[in-house]
Design a protein around this motif. Structure first.
Motif, mmCIF file in Angstrom:
data_model
loop_
_atom_site.group_PDB
_atom_site.id
_atom_site.type_symbol
_atom_site.label_atom_id
_atom_site.label_comp_id
_atom_site.label_asym_id
_atom_site.label_seq_id
_atom_site.Cartn_x
_atom_site.Cartn_y
_atom_site.Cartn_z
ATOM 1 N N ARG A 95 0.647 -1.335 -0.061
ATOM 2 C CA ARG A 95 0.083 -0.014 -0.145
ATOM 3 C C ARG A 95 0.819 1.388 0.136
ATOM 4 O O ARG A 95 0.769 2.410 -0.550
ATOM 5 C CB ARG A 95 -0.874 0.117 1.242
ATOM 6 N N GLN A 96 2.004 1.287 0.579
ATOM 7 C CA GLN A 96 2.978 2.474 0.883
ATOM 8 C C GLN A 96 3.537 2.482 -0.587
ATOM 9 O O GLN A 96 3.823 3.819 -1.006
ATOM 10 C CB GLN A 96 3.910 2.069 1.940
ATOM 11 N N GLY A 97 3.624 1.388 -1.191
ATOM 12 C CA GLY A 97 4.164 1.626 -2.810
ATOM 13 C C GLY A 97 3.300 2.341 -3.656
ATOM 14 O O GLY A 97 3.922 3.113 -4.433
ATOM 15 N N VAL A 98 2.118 2.098 -3.562
ATOM 16 C CA VAL A 98 1.058 2.842 -4.487
ATOM 17 C C VAL A 98 0.925 4.176 -3.895
ATOM 18 O O VAL A 98 1.030 5.107 -4.798
ATOM 19 C CB VAL A 98 -0.249 2.101 -4.150
ATOM 20 N N ALA A 99 1.079 4.599 -2.554
ATOM 21 C CA ALA A 99 1.053 5.859 -2.194
ATOM 22 C C ALA A 99 2.276 6.553 -2.628
ATOM 23 O O ALA A 99 2.240 7.690 -2.961
ATOM 24 C CB ALA A 99 1.156 5.897 -0.647
ATOM 25 N N ASP A 100 3.584 6.010 -2.850
ATOM 26 C CA ASP A 100 4.480 6.584 -3.344
ATOM 27 C C ASP A 100 4.624 6.907 -4.804
ATOM 28 O O ASP A 100 5.172 7.927 -4.930
ATOM 29 C CB ASP A 100 5.804 5.747 -3.036
ATOM 30 N N ALA A 101 3.752 6.073 -5.408
ATOM 31 C CA ALA A 101 3.739 6.360 -6.809
ATOM 32 C C ALA A 101 2.780 7.536 -7.079
ATOM 33 O O ALA A 101 3.096 8.531 -7.802
ATOM 34 C CB ALA A 101 2.981 5.188 -7.475
ATOM 35 N N PHE A 102 1.674 7.651 -6.148
ATOM 36 C CA PHE A 102 0.808 8.757 -6.145
ATOM 37 C C PHE A 102 1.763 10.057 -5.766
ATOM 38 O O PHE A 102 1.418 11.158 -6.468
ATOM 39 C CB PHE A 102 -0.322 8.587 -5.221
ATOM 40 N N ALA A 103 2.365 9.819 -4.695
ATOM 41 C CA ALA A 103 3.224 11.177 -4.302
ATOM 42 C C ALA A 103 4.231 11.567 -5.218
ATOM 43 O O ALA A 103 4.477 12.851 -5.710
ATOM 44 C CB ALA A 103 4.080 10.772 -2.960
ATOM 45 N N GLY A 104 4.714 10.791 -6.157
ATOM 46 C CA GLY A 104 5.642 11.038 -7.156
ATOM 47 C C GLY A 104 5.142 12.111 -8.299
ATOM 48 O O GLY A 104 5.304 12.972 -8.764
ATOM 49 N N ARG A 105 3.761 11.317 -8.749
ATOM 50 C CA ARG A 105 2.954 12.344 -9.513
ATOM 51 C C ARG A 105 2.455 13.535 -9.110
ATOM 52 O O ARG A 105 2.451 14.581 -9.642
ATOM 53 C CB ARG A 105 1.837 11.574 -10.068
ATOM 54 N N ALA A 106 1.971 13.433 -7.875
ATOM 55 C CA ALA A 106 1.359 14.814 -7.341
ATOM 56 C C ALA A 106 2.636 15.824 -6.995
ATOM 57 O O ALA A 106 2.247 17.043 -7.357
ATOM 58 C CB ALA A 106 0.682 14.384 -6.039
ATOM 59 N N GLY A 107 3.536 15.321 -6.639
ATOM 60 C CA GLY A 107 4.589 16.279 -6.512
ATOM 61 C C GLY A 107 5.097 17.047 -7.714
ATOM 62 O O GLY A 107 5.281 18.283 -7.715
ATOM 63 N N LYS A 108 5.177 16.175 -8.875
ATOM 64 C CA LYS A 108 5.648 16.866 -10.172
ATOM 65 C C LYS A 108 4.357 17.700 -10.407
ATOM 66 O O LYS A 108 4.893 18.963 -10.939
ATOM 67 C CB LYS A 108 5.864 15.715 -11.078
ATOM 68 N N ARG A 109 3.433 17.537 -10.455
ATOM 69 C CA ARG A 109 1.971 18.093 -10.891
ATOM 70 C C ARG A 109 2.280 19.499 -10.063
ATOM 71 O O ARG A 109 1.978 20.830 -10.699
ATOM 72 C CB ARG A 109 0.871 17.541 -11.026
ATOM 73 N N LEU A 110 2.132 19.640 -8.964
ATOM 74 C CA LEU A 110 2.213 20.526 -7.959
ATOM 75 C C LEU A 110 3.268 21.443 -8.142
ATOM 76 O O LEU A 110 3.199 22.792 -8.188
ATOM 77 C CB LEU A 110 2.120 20.224 -6.392
ATOM 78 N N PHE A 111 4.598 20.952 -8.438
ATOM 79 C CA PHE A 111 5.672 21.829 -8.877
ATOM 80 C C PHE A 111 5.484 22.662 -10.072
ATOM 81 O O PHE A 111 5.871 23.646 -10.085
ATOM 82 C CB PHE A 111 6.703 20.986 -8.613
ATOM 83 N N GLU A 112 5.016 22.082 -11.060
ATOM 84 C CA GLU A 112 4.923 22.532 -12.421
ATOM 85 C C GLU A 112 3.741 23.659 -12.159
ATOM 86 O O GLU A 112 3.875 24.593 -12.954
ATOM 87 C CB GLU A 112 4.460 21.522 -13.403
ATOM 88 N N GLN A 113 2.724 23.402 -11.632
ATOM 89 C CA GLN A 113 1.448 24.434 -11.302
ATOM 90 C C GLN A 113 2.286 25.544 -10.678
ATOM 91 O O GLN A 113 2.081 26.898 -11.097
ATOM 92 C CB GLN A 113 0.506 23.887 -10.635
ATOM 93 N N SER A 114 3.075 25.435 -9.618
ATOM 94 C CA SER A 114 3.677 26.379 -8.678
ATOM 95 C C SER A 114 4.556 27.278 -9.590
ATOM 96 O O SER A 114 4.728 28.516 -9.631
ATOM 97 C CB SER A 114 4.540 25.892 -7.840
ATOM 98 N N VAL A 115 5.413 26.536 -10.459
ATOM 99 C CA VAL A 115 6.327 27.446 -11.375
ATOM 100 C C VAL A 115 5.475 28.162 -12.147
ATOM 101 O O VAL A 115 5.826 29.350 -12.721
ATOM 102 C CB VAL A 115 7.247 26.478 -12.204
ATOM 103 N N ASP A 116 4.655 27.678 -12.959
ATOM 104 C CA ASP A 116 3.621 28.382 -14.041
ATOM 105 C C ASP A 116 2.946 29.584 -13.353
ATOM 106 O O ASP A 116 3.045 30.568 -13.898
ATOM 107 C CB ASP A 116 2.583 27.550 -14.487
ATOM 108 N N LEU A 117 2.540 29.466 -12.053
ATOM 109 C CA LEU A 117 1.854 30.673 -11.450
ATOM 110 C C LEU A 117 2.851 31.727 -10.743
ATOM 111 O O LEU A 117 2.520 32.644 -10.990
ATOM 112 C CB LEU A 117 1.154 29.922 -10.203
ATOM 113 N N ALA A 118 4.084 31.069 -10.591
ATOM 114 C CA ALA A 118 5.074 32.068 -10.115
ATOM 115 C C ALA A 118 5.543 33.254 -10.868
ATOM 116 O O ALA A 118 6.054 34.215 -10.839
ATOM 117 C CB ALA A 118 6.274 31.286 -9.496
#
Length: 752
Positions: free
Chosen positions: A597-620
């Motif tokens: 279950r933690q492996g699945v959570a890690d996969a989600f964290a990787g995608r979410a972190g990338k998406r949030l970072f890209e959004q933050s850079v665009d908005l910045a």
């Protein structure tokens, strides 16, 4: 010069792979890293490959590959993981061995017993398997035959030495307490010795009943203890003086866990680099060497008779790995280790049955079952592919099902021997991750045995295992540990389907109509195809393809997302290829073990972190254009908490974007200085910034002034990542380059 120094590092991690997926899954105790292999590689193995030597002002004088200067062994289970996950570190390890060969005539690396089993407690078959697989792994990675082999916990007896000699191993390294008597080579002048009066400056010869022999080096027990446990690594000069003062004519050798340098003692690799630089310069007439080089020039003049069985870490012989002898790490003073005996008895019982089944069934599948098993290490280390292995070892003309059975038998043996890794008994409690991992490997071996026709051994196994009792009354007996902690790790069609669907959903990769998406692990790949939705239900196919076990299973798949199209609460159902209906299940209630279950959570964290970072850079980009100039007495942005989510993007834009007007830059920088204190985004952002630097430095013409500006801008806002990897690349790819000088200054290199 007749004084020589050899410092040995025993680098090893136990088998941690999930035996169905063949990948290391998350381990909570290693957080924030995913697991201990990853964490210790970052803290020890990688720093050892690029250790800093500093001047008096703390600036970098040199970057040292310590594997060029010390003796070492890397266990096969660790090499296997590093080859995939840290190949650049493993490459430095291999280059260190080759550099040692160029300097001394012999490489620095020793082989190591494959799964770190306690060899005196292993069966004759397992002794040969562990040694043969270790030799195969060593050849695969170092490109030569091993001259020496490190024994797990330096546990030794005559039968073990016979197996080493049979496999061409010339020497091993033991603790001084393991010598009982020494004598002249012809047996004359025999006398008793202790660890306090044994002359460790020379090698000894152990003659064997077969007529063969193995040479033995003994390390300095006191100094090795001081390095491992007494903070001798706190001061490189003090470390050197202790070594130089202890060295006499001949060899001074030390041996410790390699993880001592950097993991157990932060910056310990820097103290070691200082010491090896002194030795390389010939200071005090003490020169670096390795065991094989010293042995060639100084063959044994005396023989040794060993205390056997014995090991460095148990004063009772090898009882630490089978009885309540009192030897533990001392973590829980009130605990007993009566569970050790039943755990070993249960695993011995299973292994004996597995061995009998392997040879009884394998005689119709392999040309020579024993030779095939010994050679299987070539496949495990990647030196031979499956087709090449089958060609000379499988009985000609086997159909697909019998070929698959042969591979299952080999895999059954792999996981059975993995269950004997020494760490399962080393500590003080049955429910620790190490015994649970050992039992997990036993479960996998048991399942493969049943799949190839062996009578179910589980009842007999559990009758023995339930005699083991946890020190925690709530955890119960070994049977409870088996049922509550081990069996839930078992993979089934349901759990594989759930992991595949959850992983694809977490990575936003669920297939659309006509698409096939795969969730891959090293040992198995699960492919999913889903058609058009009908009434909320999507029908399709799920295929499970095993690699080393050469099998494939296909299922009809029905998948219904949860309320609002939520895939994580969706329901799935499987139907086997022959039409047998299997169970339906909700993905979030599929019964997956914690690490999966933690492996699945890690996969989600990787995608979410990338998406949030890209959004933050665009908005910045818009934010920096809109933020006005700083006003008198203004310390931060108005409504500062609302800007918090933009911290990563604002930092990124300040480092790599155009320079705003001075007044605007002053306000942004004031805010970022304040927002950066204990900011939870900071570590992940630092990793991205370092990766960007590495990418830019790897290009044909790096823009060095832009990188210097980025470093300066970061420091102005309190953002100064660990530049370790960037320093390494700058040192190795751009040495002496005039354009890189200003960046080198900014990254704390000493003047050229």
């Amino acid at each position: 010069m007749d004084r020589f120094l050899c410092i040995h590092g025993h680098f090893y991690q136990p088998p941690r792979e999930d035996p169905w997926l063949d990948t290391v899954l998350p381990e909570g105790s290693a957080a924030p890293s995913r697991h201990w292999n990853e964490r210790i590689c970052r803290e020890s193995y990688a720093p050892m490959a690029r250790a800093r030597r500093l001047d008096g002002r703390g600036r970098i004088l040199d970057i040292f590959n310590l594997y060029e200067w010390i003796s070492f062994n890397f266990g096969p289970t660790l090499c296997k993981w590093m080859a995939v996950n840290a190949p650049e570190v493993l490459a430095r390890v291999v280059e260190g061995d080759r550099a040692g060969a160029r300097r001394c005539g012999h490489g620095n690396a020793l082989a190591q017993v494959c799964h770190h089993v306690i060899m005196p407690l292993a069966s004759d078959l397992d002794k040969h398997v562990e040694t043969a697989w270790a030799v195969a792994d060593f050849r695969r990675h170092f490109g030569r035959d091993p001259e020496g082999m490190w024994l797990s916990e330096t546990a030794v007896d005559t039968a073990t030495l016979e197996v080493l000699a049979e496999n061409g191993i010339a020497f091993t390294v033991l603790a001084p307490s393991q010598a009982a008597f020494v004598a002249d080579l012809d047996g004359g002048n025999r006398r008793a010795v202790s660890e306090w009066d044994l002359d460790i400056s020379r090698p000894y010869r152990a003659f064997l009943p077969s007529g063969r022999h193995v040479d033995i080096f003994f390390y300095h027990g006191g100094l090795s203890q001081a390095v491992a446990f007494e903070r001798l690594l706190a001061d490189g000069e003090n470390f050197w003086r202790r070594l130089s003062g202890a060295a006499g004519p001949g060899l001074l050798s030390l041996a410790t866990d390699g993880e001592t340098y950097g993991h157990h003692f932060r910056f310990g690799e820097m103290a070691l680099a200082y010491v090896m630089a002194q030795a390389a310069s010939g200071r005090d007439g003490l020169a670096p060497t390795n065991f094989a080089a010293f042995l060639e020039k100084n063959p044994p003049q005396h023989r040794v008779f060993l205390r056997e069985p014995s090991a460095w870490s148990c004063v009772h012989g090898v009882e630490r790995w089978r009885s309540d002898c009192g030897c533990t790490n001392g973590e829980h003073p009130g605990y007993n280790q009566k569970w050790r005996g039943p755990l070993r008895s249960a695993l011995n019982l299973l292994k004996a049955e597995v061995d009998a089944h392997y040879f009884a069934t394998g005689k119709d599948l392999f040309v020579d079952p024993r030779s095939a098993l010994l050679d299987y290490g070539e496949v495990l280390c990647g030196a031979m592919d499956q087709a090449g292995f089958e060609a000379g070892r499988f009985v000609p003309g086997l159909d697909e099902s019998r070929r698959a059975a042969a591979w299952k038998l080999l895999s059954m043996q792999r996981w059975a021997v993995s269950s004997f890794a020494s760490c399962a008994w080393f500590f003080d409690e049955l429910t620790r991750i190490e015994p649970v991992n050992a039992l997990t490997y036993a479960l996998r071996s048991m399942d493969l045995a049943r799949a190839t026709g062996m009578a179910d051994p589980e009842c007999r196994f559990l009758r023995e295992l339930e005699k083991a009792v946890s020190n925690d009354p709530a955890m119960g007996t070994g049977r409870d540990v088996w049922e509550n902690l081990v069996v839930p790790r078992r993979e089934t069609p349901r759990t594989l389907a759930a992991q595949a669907l959850l992983t694809l959903a977490a990575e936003d990769r669920l297939p659309g109509p006509g698409e096939v998406r795969t969730a891959p692990w090293p040992a198995v790949a699960v492919s999913v195809a889903l058609g058009e939705a009908s009434g909320g239900r999507r029908d399709g196919r799920l295929s499970v393809a095993w690699t080393l076990e050469a099998g494939r299973e296909d299922y009809a798949l029905a998948f219904c997302p949860g309320p609002g199209g939520d895939p994580f609460t969706g329901e799935a159902a499987l139907v086997s290829e022959d039409g047998t209906a299997l169970e339906s299940f909700r993905l979030d209630r599929a019964g997956l073990a914690w690490n999966k279950r933690q492996g699945v959570a890690d996969a989600f964290a990787g995608r979410a972190g990338k998406r949030l970072f890209e959004q933050s850079v665009d908005l910045a980009a818009d934010a920096i254009r809109l933020i006005p100039e700083i006003q008198e007495a203004q310390a931060t942005l108005n409504l500062a908490p609302l800007w918090a989510g933009l911290y990563p993007g604002l930092v990124w834009r300040r480092l790599f974007g155009p320079e705003p007007s001075p007044g605007r830059a002053a306000l942004v920088d004031a805010y970022l200085c304040d927002a950066g204190r204990d900011n939870p985004w900071k570590t992940a952002l630092a990793d991205r910034v370092v990766a960007e630097f590495l990418a830019r430095l790897s290009g044909p013409e790096p823009d060095f002034p832009a990188l210097v500006r980025a470093v300066a801008r970061g420091r102005a806002i309190g953002f100064d990542p660990d530049w370790w990897a960037v320093q390494n690349l700058l040192w190795e790819r751009h040495p002496g380059r005039a354009q890189a000088r200003e960046l080198a200054d900014a990254l704390w290199f000493a003047p050229a």
